[in-house]
Write a protein that holds these residues in place. Structure first.
Motif, PDB file in Angstrom:
ATOM      1  N   THR A  64       0.854  -1.188   0.000  1.00  0.00           N
ATOM      2  CA  THR A  64       0.000   0.000   0.000  1.00  0.00           C
ATOM      3  C   THR A  64       0.887   1.233   0.000  1.00  0.00           C
ATOM      4  OG1 THR A  64      -1.748  -1.137   1.225  1.00  0.00           O
ATOM      5  CG2 THR A  64      -1.759   1.283   1.281  1.00  0.00           C
ATOM      6  N   LEU A  65       0.585   2.169  -0.886  1.00  0.00           N
ATOM      7  CA  LEU A  65       1.355   3.404  -0.982  1.00  0.00           C
ATOM      8  C   LEU A  65       0.796   4.434   0.001  1.00  0.00           C
ATOM      9  CD1 LEU A  65       3.449   5.249  -2.409  1.00  0.00           C
ATOM     10  CD2 LEU A  65       1.644   5.821  -4.060  1.00  0.00           C
ATOM     11  N   LEU A  66       1.656   4.984   0.826  1.00  0.00           N
ATOM     12  CA  LEU A  66       1.294   6.068   1.726  1.00  0.00           C
ATOM     13  C   LEU A  66       2.108   7.292   1.335  1.00  0.00           C
ATOM     14  CD1 LEU A  66      -0.212   7.152   4.187  1.00  0.00           C
ATOM     15  CD2 LEU A  66       1.629   6.268   5.618  1.00  0.00           C
ATOM     16  N   GLU A  67       1.438   8.288   0.786  1.00  0.00           N
ATOM     17  CA  GLU A  67       2.122   9.473   0.291  1.00  0.00           C
ATOM     18  C   GLU A  67       2.186  10.556   1.363  1.00  0.00           C
ATOM     19  OE1 GLU A  67       1.497  10.275  -4.200  1.00  0.00           O
ATOM     20  OE2 GLU A  67      -0.418   9.493  -3.481  1.00  0.00           O
ATOM     21  N   LEU A  68       3.373  11.092   1.568  1.00  0.00           N
ATOM     22  CA  LEU A  68       3.595  12.200   2.487  1.00  0.00           C
ATOM     23  C   LEU A  68       3.658  13.501   1.701  1.00  0.00           C
ATOM     24  CD1 LEU A  68       6.279  10.630   4.864  1.00  0.00           C
ATOM     25  CD2 LEU A  68       3.787  10.655   5.099  1.00  0.00           C
TER      26      LEU A  68
END
Length: 419
Positions: A64-68
């Motif tokens: 899962t991609l978690l973008e900051l």
């Protein structure tokens, strides 16, 4: 120097002995399963298709991609808060290359087995950014190096060749400023990390370094560092660096150049694509940064992939990094995301060069580039540098550049001693 003292004191108070406060690294996990990849915001949309390919082939280890946020300092703040809390939420971390030492020293990431990755096929300076005290702590994913963007149409009209030295850049920038009413030269001169990068490049291009390779001492030769600072402050005093450039970050300098308001601009490769469809169109070129006596040296940028020390699925995280840094994905990183890859052979690919004409110049820039100062207290190092250089640029008539460099060396030495 009085203007520097409050910032320096604040930096020293904030600079703890990171090794002393490093959290105890938990036992290595061999777990597998779904993982979370945390990194800065993807502004091009290229990431998700690469993740989808992994997920299709690894349904039990979906990522899962978690973008900051896009800004590096905001990314770091959120990652640090998570890791200091020993949270299991993050598995794979997309780190700015200058964070390797800090995160390794604090016990937030785990060392990796060199034999699991084809490091010999990567650009050598890029690999150096992932090594700290002899161990591999991350795997290079993208690289970056500064380039000099120039108006080749204006240079041709005046019979100029692209500058290779500061003296040539100064002469050409002054001439084009006077004859065409454009700003001569700009980089990223606001007081933030970008200014630290620009100063580091000037110091390197004058033949010295800020810190020793192991980050244990200040290595700046005062005279050479002064020459690098003189290059910048002299441009402000003489007017070929416009006053507005003191507020520039990457985006502002990119827009100023592609709108035709600058003859020369220092920027990263990402500025190339937008410039081709801008007001300057086909009227610009790129070359290596100039230096004191010849071509200069850029600071290395880019992203490295590391495994969180608190991840419960470190085996899956390592396998994902192997996939994500593989040759075919690296080709897509460039072709779909326009980010400089880390595999050396891609810079010699005729098809890619046709699409990205700057690749040969960029390869030479990366090979001659140097990492920014490797320090567990890098944030404090950068704060002191940016503050001192900003002060010099904002008040170029008031203080001697040699005094500013000497004061900066003293402050950096204090920070190094607290590590």
């Amino acid at each position: 120097m009085r203007r520097l003292l409050p910032v320096a004191l604040a930096a020293l108070l904030a600079a703890g002995c990171s090794g002393a406060v490093a959290q105890e690294t938990p036992e290595r996990s061999s777990g597998t399963g779904p993982i979370t990849f945390v990194t800065g915001r993807d502004t091009t949309g290229y990431l998700q298709p690469l993740l989808d390919r992994w997920n299709e082939a690894h349904p039990a280890e979906r990522v899962t991609l978690l973008e900051l946020p896009e800004a590096a300092d905001e990314q770091r703040a959120q990652m640090v808060a998570n890791l200091q809390a020993k949270s299991e939420r993050y598995d794979v971390l997309g780190l700015d290359v200058v964070w390797t030492a800090e995160f390794a020293d604090a016990g937030w990431i785990v060392p990796l087995d060199r034999g699991m990755f084809p490091l010999g096929r990567f650009l050598p300076p890029v690999v150096d950014t992932a090594v700290y005290r002899g161990k591999l702590w991350a795997v290079p994913y993208t690289s970056n190096a500064g380039l000099l963007y120039y108006r080749k149409d204006l240079l041709a009209e005046q019979g100029f060749k692209p500058p290779t030295t500061w003296a040539e850049l100064r002469e050409q920038a002054r001439t084009l400023h006077e004859r065409y009413g454009v700003g001569g030269y700009a980089g990223q001169f606001l007081a933030y990390e970008g200014l630290t990068v620009n100063f580091a490049e000037a110091v390197q291009s004058a033949g010295t370094d800020i810190l020793s390779p192991d980050g244990t001492r200040v290595a700046m030769d005062t005279d050479r560092a002064k020459a690098g600072l003189d290059f910048l402050t002299g441009g402000v005093r003489e007017g070929w660096i416009p006053a507005e450039a003191l507020s520039f970050k990457e985006e502002e300098s990119r827009l100023a150049f592609q709108e035709g308001r600058l003859a020369f601009a220092r920027n990263w490769p990402h500025a190339y694509g937008p410039a081709t469809s801008s007001a300057v169109g086909r009227k610009f070129g790129v070359t290596r940064l100039p230096g004191l006596n010849g071509p200069g040296s850029s600071s290395l940028g880019g992203v490295n992939l590391a495994v969180s020390a608190f991840s419960k699925r470190q085996k899956s995280a390592v396998e994902f990094i192997r996939y994500f840094t593989g040759l075919e994905n690296q080709r897509r990183v460039l072709a779909d995301g326009s980010f400089p890859p880390v595999w050396a052979e891609l810079y010699d690919d005729p098809g890619l060069i046709k699409r990205f004409p700057y690749l040969p110049v960029l390869k030479q820039s990366i090979l001659s580039a140097r990492p920014r100062p490797a320090s567990a207290n890098y944030n404090q190092v950068s704060l002191v540098i940016a503050s001192a250089v900003s002060n010099a640029l904002t008040h170029p008539q008031e203080e001697d550049d040699g005094d500013i460099v000497a004061s900066m060396k003293g402050q950096l030495s204090e920070i190094i001693r607290t590590q």
